[in-house]
Design a protein around this motif. Sequence first.
Motif, PDB file in Angstrom:
ATOM      1  N   SER A  32       0.828  -1.206   0.000  1.00  0.00           N
ATOM      2  CA  SER A  32       0.000   0.000   0.000  1.00  0.00           C
ATOM      3  C   SER A  32       0.860   1.254   0.000  1.00  0.00           C
ATOM      4  O   SER A  32       1.967   1.271   0.550  1.00  0.00           O
ATOM      5  N   PRO A  90      -0.224   3.192  -8.406  1.00  0.00           N
ATOM      6  CA  PRO A  90       0.414   1.872  -8.386  1.00  0.00           C
ATOM      7  C   PRO A  90       1.841   1.896  -8.941  1.00  0.00           C
ATOM      8  O   PRO A  90       2.710   1.166  -8.452  1.00  0.00           O
ATOM      9  N   ASP A 118      -1.735  -8.682  -9.277  1.00  0.00           N
ATOM     10  CA  ASP A 118      -1.559  -7.350  -9.858  1.00  0.00           C
ATOM     11  C   ASP A 118      -2.836  -6.518  -9.751  1.00  0.00           C
ATOM     12  O   ASP A 118      -2.964  -5.475 -10.413  1.00  0.00           O
ATOM     13  N   ASP A 119      -3.774  -6.938  -8.909  1.00  0.00           N
ATOM     14  CA  ASP A 119      -4.986  -6.154  -8.685  1.00  0.00           C
ATOM     15  C   ASP A 119      -4.649  -4.878  -7.922  1.00  0.00           C
ATOM     16  O   ASP A 119      -3.759  -4.860  -7.066  1.00  0.00           O
ATOM     17  N   VAL A 120      -5.380  -3.814  -8.235  1.00  0.00           N
ATOM     18  CA  VAL A 120      -5.142  -2.506  -7.633  1.00  0.00           C
ATOM     19  C   VAL A 120      -6.444  -1.958  -7.087  1.00  0.00           C
ATOM     20  O   VAL A 120      -7.510  -2.111  -7.694  1.00  0.00           O
ATOM     21  N   CYS A 145      -3.299   3.934  -2.644  1.00  0.00           N
ATOM     22  CA  CYS A 145      -3.715   2.735  -3.359  1.00  0.00           C
ATOM     23  C   CYS A 145      -3.092   1.501  -2.731  1.00  0.00           C
ATOM     24  O   CYS A 145      -2.107   1.585  -1.989  1.00  0.00           O
ATOM     25  N   GLU A 146      -3.673   0.345  -3.039  1.00  0.00           N
ATOM     26  CA  GLU A 146      -3.149  -0.962  -2.637  1.00  0.00           C
ATOM     27  C   GLU A 146      -2.881  -1.783  -3.887  1.00  0.00           C
ATOM     28  O   GLU A 146      -3.590  -1.663  -4.892  1.00  0.00           O
ATOM     29  N   TRP A 147      -1.858  -2.634  -3.795  1.00  0.00           N
ATOM     30  CA  TRP A 147      -1.457  -3.451  -4.955  1.00  0.00           C
ATOM     31  C   TRP A 147      -1.145  -4.863  -4.479  1.00  0.00           C
ATOM     32  O   TRP A 147      -0.370  -5.069  -3.560  1.00  0.00           O
ATOM     33  N   ASP A 148      -1.779  -5.849  -5.125  1.00  0.00           N
ATOM     34  CA  ASP A 148      -1.541  -7.260  -4.855  1.00  0.00           C
ATOM     35  C   ASP A 148      -0.411  -7.717  -5.778  1.00  0.00           C
ATOM     36  O   ASP A 148      -0.582  -7.754  -7.001  1.00  0.00           O
ATOM     37  N   ASP A 149       0.735  -8.070  -5.191  1.00  0.00           N
ATOM     38  CA  ASP A 149       1.891  -8.402  -6.034  1.00  0.00           C
ATOM     39  C   ASP A 149       1.773  -9.750  -6.718  1.00  0.00           C
ATOM     40  O   ASP A 149       2.624 -10.108  -7.538  1.00  0.00           O
ATOM     41  N   LYS A 194       4.984   0.565  -6.748  1.00  0.00           N
ATOM     42  CA  LYS A 194       5.897  -0.494  -7.190  1.00  0.00           C
ATOM     43  C   LYS A 194       7.345  -0.012  -7.156  1.00  0.00           C
ATOM     44  O   LYS A 194       8.256  -0.772  -6.816  1.00  0.00           O
ATOM     45  N   THR A 205      -5.625   4.269 -10.560  1.00  0.00           N
ATOM     46  CA  THR A 205      -5.455   2.983 -11.238  1.00  0.00           C
ATOM     47  C   THR A 205      -4.105   2.831 -11.934  1.00  0.00           C
ATOM     48  O   THR A 205      -3.685   1.707 -12.209  1.00  0.00           O
TER      49      THR A 205
END
Length: 378
Positions: free
Chosen positions: A22, A183, A125-127, A118-122, A187, A179
């Motif tokens: 995040s 992100p 890759d969902d944001v 924002c949040e990012w699932d590594d 990253k 979006t």
Amino acid sequence: MQLLLALFFLLGIPSGAPEIHSLKYFYTASTQVPNFPEFVIVGLVDEYPIEHYNSNTQRLQPKQDWMNKVTEEDPTYWETSTNGALGAQETFKGNIGTVKQRLNQTGGVHIFQYMVGCEWDDETDDVNGFRQYGFDGEDFLIYDQKTETWIAPVQQAVPSKHKLSNDKALMDFHKRYLTQECPDWLKKYVKFGRSSLMRKDLPSVSLLQKTPSSPLTCHATGFYPDRADLFWKKDEEELHEDVVKGEILPNHDGSFQMSVDLDLSGLKDEDWGRYSCVFHLAGGQEVSKRLDKRDIRTNWKTNDGGFPTGAAAGGVVAALLLLTGCIMGLIVCLKKPPQASETSSSSGEDPAMKKGSSEEQSMLKPLHEGRVQRGSSH
């Protein structure tokens, strides 16, 4: 109030693997708060502070050594970001008065809040992005990314909701930032700080007891990060009664410690083997220690003046550990800022109040949004 409560739980335990990263920016403008700057910005990655600005120093500064790596790609990063923070400071200073008028507030202590990130699932890759505004501890405006709409929790915010919703260019800007741009920055920061952000150290766990009638303490020390939990369970069920949980405290080497007490007064001898102390670290790793009288460390003396078997050395060490923890905890408390703390602050504005002015646009952008628009590379 959801925005403020989120700040109180910044150190909560994430859901575990896959890793959810995040990036969050918290802005706070305040009036008449003793010993606290009128304007504060705090940036966090995975709940760790990475950047900080306040109206006293008037300079954005890194909070992690690895954040200095950003200048390898953008040598003007800190200068440009400081200029953006100075502009936001003036904007927030002007608008907090307008919000007070709209909500029929007068002088005294007031806090104007804004949170964006924002949040990012590594793995997938969902944001997921978020923006939220508040005033004096109450939600004022909330952006729903799924429906791409603004929500007005209070009637006074309805005009602002309509103004924002009807501004197509601004709505497109919000969508693009949450979006894509946010992100991308997240990253980048995760790459810079991977060694620190991904560090996970399990603790040593000990059972400590001052006297035979004292509560039994399960003490875990040497773990990292501080997003962790420690609890007693009977069989496979976590215990909530007869349990007292302590705070997470820092060790001198940068790791952490914590403890949880269990009242043994009603415990039958035949049930001892059914109890265990469990340490849970962010990401799902665990250490479990079953309750066994032979493992308890203590410094109480027996009737003959000696110590119970296996207790002496461990008891002294344990007492020192607990004493150190208390001292460190006191230091942390003494260093804590006033109630409206910098790490528990989130800031925001009512975009409708400036009626399309340049101030309105600057208030809507966190620091790195401005850098992105100036063409900084990712």
